[in-house]
Design a protein around this motif. Structure first.
Motif, PDB file in Angstrom:
ATOM      1  N   UNK A  25       0.850  -1.189   0.000  1.00 18.43           N
ATOM      2  CA  UNK A  25       0.000   0.000   0.000  1.00 18.43           C
ATOM      3  C   UNK A  25       0.888   1.242   0.000  1.00 18.43           C
ATOM      4  N   UNK A  26       0.371   2.350  -0.457  1.00 20.46           N
ATOM      5  CA  UNK A  26       1.157   3.595  -0.428  1.00 20.46           C
ATOM      6  C   UNK A  26       1.458   4.020   1.017  1.00 20.46           C
ATOM      7  N   UNK A  27       2.614   4.603   1.212  1.00 23.24           N
ATOM      8  CA  UNK A  27       3.030   5.068   2.530  1.00 23.24           C
ATOM      9  C   UNK A  27       1.994   6.022   3.127  1.00 23.24           C
ATOM     10  N   UNK A  28       1.482   6.925   2.328  1.00 25.11           N
ATOM     11  CA  UNK A  28       0.496   7.893   2.815  1.00 25.11           C
ATOM     12  C   UNK A  28      -0.745   7.196   3.358  1.00 25.11           C
ATOM     13  N   UNK A  29      -1.178   6.141   2.684  1.00 24.73           N
ATOM     14  CA  UNK A  29      -2.364   5.400   3.128  1.00 24.73           C
ATOM     15  C   UNK A  29      -2.111   4.730   4.480  1.00 24.73           C
ATOM     16  N   UNK A  30      -0.922   4.182   4.669  1.00 25.41           N
ATOM     17  CA  UNK A  30      -0.566   3.544   5.937  1.00 25.41           C
ATOM     18  C   UNK A  30      -0.538   4.581   7.057  1.00 25.41           C
ATOM     19  N   UNK A  31       0.064   5.732   6.791  1.00 22.11           N
ATOM     20  CA  UNK A  31       0.138   6.774   7.819  1.00 22.11           C
ATOM     21  C   UNK A  31      -1.244   7.318   8.173  1.00 22.11           C
ATOM     22  N   UNK A  32      -2.087   7.518   7.176  1.00 17.72           N
ATOM     23  CA  UNK A  32      -3.447   7.994   7.436  1.00 17.72           C
ATOM     24  C   UNK A  32      -4.226   6.951   8.231  1.00 17.72           C
ATOM     25  N   UNK A  33      -4.046   5.679   7.890  1.00 14.40           N
ATOM     26  CA  UNK A  33      -4.708   4.609   8.643  1.00 14.40           C
ATOM     27  C   UNK A  33      -4.256   4.576  10.092  1.00 14.40           C
ATOM     28  N   UNK A  34      -2.957   4.758  10.305  1.00 19.99           N
ATOM     29  CA  UNK A  34      -2.426   4.767  11.669  1.00 19.99           C
ATOM     30  C   UNK A  34      -2.983   5.946  12.456  1.00 19.99           C
ATOM     31  N   UNK A  35      -3.087   7.090  11.835  1.00 18.79           N
ATOM     32  CA  UNK A  35      -3.677   8.255  12.505  1.00 18.79           C
ATOM     33  C   UNK A  35      -5.143   8.009  12.838  1.00 18.79           C
ATOM     34  N   UNK A  36      -5.871   7.405  11.915  1.00 21.87           N
ATOM     35  CA  UNK A  36      -7.291   7.135  12.146  1.00 21.87           C
ATOM     36  C   UNK A  36      -7.495   6.209  13.340  1.00 21.87           C
ATOM     37  N   UNK A  37      -6.617   5.228  13.486  1.00 23.27           N
ATOM     38  CA  UNK A  37      -6.723   4.300  14.609  1.00 23.27           C
ATOM     39  C   UNK A  37      -6.265   4.970  15.903  1.00 23.27           C
ATOM     40  N   UNK A  38      -5.190   5.721  15.809  1.00 20.30           N
ATOM     41  CA  UNK A  38      -4.648   6.382  16.992  1.00 20.30           C
ATOM     42  C   UNK A  38      -5.525   7.492  17.511  1.00 20.30           C
ATOM     43  N   UNK A  39      -6.281   8.105  16.630  1.00 22.03           N
ATOM     44  CA  UNK A  39      -7.190   9.194  17.008  1.00 22.03           C
ATOM     45  C   UNK A  39      -8.613   8.775  16.638  1.00 22.03           C
ATOM     46  N   UNK A  40      -9.217   7.945  17.467  1.00 20.82           N
ATOM     47  CA  UNK A  40     -10.513   7.371  17.120  1.00 20.82           C
ATOM     48  C   UNK A  40     -11.640   8.399  17.115  1.00 20.82           C
ATOM     49  N   UNK A  41     -12.671   8.085  16.374  1.00 15.79           N
ATOM     50  CA  UNK A  41     -13.887   8.890  16.355  1.00 15.79           C
ATOM     51  C   UNK A  41     -14.667   8.556  17.624  1.00 15.79           C
ATOM     52  N   UNK A  42     -14.828   9.545  18.477  1.00 17.52           N
ATOM     53  CA  UNK A  42     -15.508   9.301  19.754  1.00 17.52           C
ATOM     54  C   UNK A  42     -16.811  10.099  19.849  1.00 17.52           C
ATOM     55  N   UNK A  43     -17.354  10.471  18.707  1.00 15.11           N
ATOM     56  CA  UNK A  43     -18.583  11.269  18.699  1.00 15.11           C
ATOM     57  C   UNK A  43     -19.735  10.580  19.430  1.00 15.11           C
ATOM     58  N   UNK A  44     -19.857   9.277  19.286  1.00 12.10           N
ATOM     59  CA  UNK A  44     -20.975   8.547  19.884  1.00 12.10           C
ATOM     60  C   UNK A  44     -20.649   7.972  21.255  1.00 12.10           C
ATOM     61  N   UNK A  45     -19.488   8.321  21.794  1.00  5.44           N
ATOM     62  CA  UNK A  45     -19.051   7.818  23.093  1.00  5.44           C
ATOM     63  C   UNK A  45     -19.546   8.779  24.170  1.00  5.44           C
ATOM     64  N   UNK A  47     -19.751  11.428  26.925  1.00  3.64           N
ATOM     65  CA  UNK A  47     -18.811  12.520  27.199  1.00  3.64           C
ATOM     66  C   UNK A  47     -17.941  12.231  28.413  1.00  3.64           C
ATOM     67  N   UNK A  48     -18.478  11.497  29.376  1.00  9.45           N
ATOM     68  CA  UNK A  48     -17.741  11.223  30.614  1.00  9.45           C
ATOM     69  C   UNK A  48     -16.528  10.326  30.409  1.00  9.45           C
ATOM     70  N   UNK A  49     -16.422   9.659  29.266  1.00 10.69           N
ATOM     71  CA  UNK A  49     -15.291   8.758  29.013  1.00 10.69           C
ATOM     72  C   UNK A  49     -14.508   9.150  27.755  1.00 10.69           C
ATOM     73  N   UNK A  50     -15.023  10.106  27.023  1.00  7.46           N
ATOM     74  CA  UNK A  50     -14.430  10.532  25.741  1.00  7.46           C
ATOM     75  C   UNK A  50     -12.955  10.914  25.879  1.00  7.46           C
ATOM     76  N   UNK A  51     -12.668  11.838  26.781  1.00  9.04           N
ATOM     77  CA  UNK A  51     -11.297  12.312  26.958  1.00  9.04           C
ATOM     78  C   UNK A  51     -10.352  11.207  27.367  1.00  9.04           C
ATOM     79  N   UNK A  52     -10.837  10.337  28.237  1.00 10.20           N
ATOM     80  CA  UNK A  52     -10.012   9.220  28.706  1.00 10.20           C
ATOM     81  C   UNK A  52      -9.636   8.287  27.557  1.00 10.20           C
ATOM     82  N   UNK A  53     -10.575   8.009  26.678  1.00 11.66           N
ATOM     83  CA  UNK A  53     -10.284   7.129  25.544  1.00 11.66           C
ATOM     84  C   UNK A  53      -9.266   7.758  24.602  1.00 11.66           C
ATOM     85  N   UNK A  54      -9.376   9.051  24.394  1.00 10.76           N
ATOM     86  CA  UNK A  54      -8.416   9.741  23.533  1.00 10.76           C
ATOM     87  C   UNK A  54      -7.036   9.789  24.180  1.00 10.76           C
TER      88      UNK A  54
END
Length: 136
Positions: A25-45, A47-54
């Motif tokens: 896979x392209x390097x950019x795709x791997x880095x973007x994937x790693x960022x997506x996993x490392x910085x999860x979408x917590x919109x539906x989490x 609020x009392x646990x959101x910051x802790x998960x991040x």
């Protein structure tokens, strides 16, 4: 879509390149994937646990293992099970409130554990179940 320019360590870049090559896979795709996993979408989490998960993204492996292995207190587990068993009859309002509190506590604990295991899995070079057995 935005373009970012930043510096990364040589070792991180090497790992990213090796991953990209192994996955074909392209390097950019791997880095973007790693960022997506490392910085999860917590919109539906909750609020009392959101910051802790991040914040968990930046914890060391020892702390992540502590969270991953954490369990609900035995007293609370028994109370939760007793209230669930009592649902065969209508619960009184106090029981309903306590059951909801325990369910929320349990759910938040499961979110923390899942996040810890996900991060440990990403950081580990070995199967996670093997690593779990080694930490016990």
């Amino acid at each position: 879509m935005a373009t970012l320019t930043f510096e990364v360590s040589d070792s991180l870049l090497t790992r990213a390149r090796e991953t990209a090559q192994a996955l074909n896979r392209p390097l950019e795709e791997v880095l973007i994937g790693a960022l997506a996993v490392g910085l999860p979408d917590v919109q539906d989490v909750p609020a009392s646990v959101r910051g802790e998960l991040l914040e968990m993204t930046f914890l060391n492996e020892e702390l992540l293992w502590t969270i991953a292995k954490d369990e609900m207190a035995s007293v609370e587990q028994k109370e939760l099970q007793a209230l669930l068993d009592m649902q065969q009859r209508p619960l009184v309002p106090q029981e309903e409130v306590r059951l909801q509190e325990l369910r929320e506590s349990y759910g938040k604990a499961m979110l923390r554990k899942a996040r810890a295991f996900a991060l440990l899995s990403l950081r580990s070079g070995q199967p996670l179940l093997t690593a779990l057995e080694e930490t016990e």
